[in-house]
Scaffold this active site. Structure first.
Site, short mmCIF file in Angstrom:
data_model
loop_
_atom_site.label_atom_id
_atom_site.label_comp_id
_atom_site.label_asym_id
_atom_site.label_seq_id
_atom_site.Cartn_x
_atom_site.Cartn_y
_atom_site.Cartn_z
N LEU A 32 0.77 -1.19 0.17
CA LEU A 32 0.04 -0.12 0.03
C LEU A 32 0.96 1.40 0.02
O LEU A 32 1.82 1.26 0.73
CB LEU A 32 -1.00 0.16 1.17
N ASP A 33 0.36 2.33 -0.60
CA ASP A 33 1.29 3.50 -0.74
C ASP A 33 1.36 4.06 0.65
O ASP A 33 0.58 3.75 1.57
CB ASP A 33 0.35 4.77 -1.49
N ARG A 34 2.37 4.96 0.95
CA ARG A 34 2.66 5.32 2.46
C ARG A 34 1.30 6.13 2.87
O ARG A 34 1.07 5.79 4.14
CB ARG A 34 3.70 6.59 2.39
N ARG A 62 -6.27 5.51 -8.18
CA ARG A 62 -5.73 6.98 -8.27
C ARG A 62 -5.86 7.51 -9.54
O ARG A 62 -6.14 8.60 -9.95
CB ARG A 62 -4.38 6.90 -7.76
#
Length: 296
Positions: A136-138, A237
């Site tokens: 997962l992205d930060r 996104r």
């Protein structure tokens, strides 16, 4: 009340409406009221995967209450920004908070989810290791899956599209959507600058499909539930940008606002076939309250 026990915790499925402290007092009739309160204060109790310390937290039928023993609670206290939702001999499922990196970090001292879990499993045996299955992205919070062996990691990754049955995200996007639900299908390619671009025709990129449904909203923001049919890098996104409603806080994909001070993206649910048992398992992390507050 259904009870499941292992060496680290016991899980109780609630069958009636009751507050948390009265439930625990019923559960431990031989403990004093102060001793039961201490179990809550030490963070040993979680409800549906979220640690709860409030005495009056309401429980309803179907809720699952997990109670860690003292040793397991002390072991988990080394974790910062991540909560273990499930652990067995093969996998660890966590709830990662926004701001925590999944794995790689420029700073070798940064406490990524991977490093923290590696330290966690080594508490039992220095030879233990964990293996990252997906990222997962930060600034994305939610459910993440790790393997405890290379064999299990490979079994999960090699058959990821067959094993994973459900990947649901909760998303806050800019603007008011005209359609209450829909699907986005495109082909995604990544540039040298690591930005992903969407094409409506097959240009040799990776095929991506996202289904979305409106949950709430106002004139400025819309809350969506996004279901991934495919799981590509930055898929939601990129697809929200292509829809003309970028994820809030996502400057990389043309967002102009950042009201949450983070990315408006949360991995709510992951359902998959367990690599050893073959049973369907499903884990969820509660949606941040700030998401709902923004679209009131």
């Amino acid at each position: 009340m259904r009870i499941i026990k292992n060496k680290n915790e016991q899980t109780h499925t609630i069958t009636k409406d009751i507050q948390l402290l009265p439930f625990l007092l019923e559960l431990f009739p031989n403990k004093s009221r102060n001793a039961v309160k201490s179990i809550l204060t030490r963070g040993q109790v979680s409800v549906n995967g979220k640690t709860i310390t409030q005495h009056n937290h309401p429980l309803t039928s179907g809720d699952e209450v997990q109670i860690l023993n003292n040793q397991a609670a002390q072991k988990q206290s080394i974790l910062n920004g991540i909560t273990i939702l499930h652990e067995d001999e093969d996998i660890i499922v966590i709830h990662k908070e926004a701001g925590i990196l999944s794995m790689a970090a420029k700073d070798p001292q940064e406490r990524t989810a991977y490093r923290q879990l590696n330290d966690y499993v080594k508490e039992d045996n220095r030879k233990n290791r964990i293996f990252i299955v997906h990222r997962l992205d930060r600034d994305t919070s939610g459910v993440m899956l790790f393997a405890k062996s290379e064999e299990i990691k490979e079994a999960l990754q090699e058959n990821w599209h067959e094993i994973v049955k459900e990947r649901v995200y909760t998303v806050v996007v800019e603007g008011a959507l005209k359609k209450d639900e829909g699907s986005i299908e495109s082909w995604l390619t990544e540039s040298k600058s690591t930005k992903v671009y969407s094409s409506t025709y097959d240009n040799g990129g990776k095929h991506a499909i996202t289904h979305y449904k409106k949950v709430g909203g106002n004139r400025q923001y819309t809350l969506l539930e996004a279901n991934l049919e495919t799981g590509r890098k930055n898929q939601i996104r990129v697809h929200m940008e292509a829809l003309g409603h970028p994820v809030v806080g996502d400057r990389k994909y043309e967002a102009t606002t950042n009201p949450l001070k983070r990315l408006g993206l949360h991995a709510t649910t992951l359902a998959f076939t367990h690599p050893r048992t073959g049973t369907l398992v499903r884990y969820s992390a509660p949606v941040p309250k700030s998401f709902y507050q923004l679209v009131k």
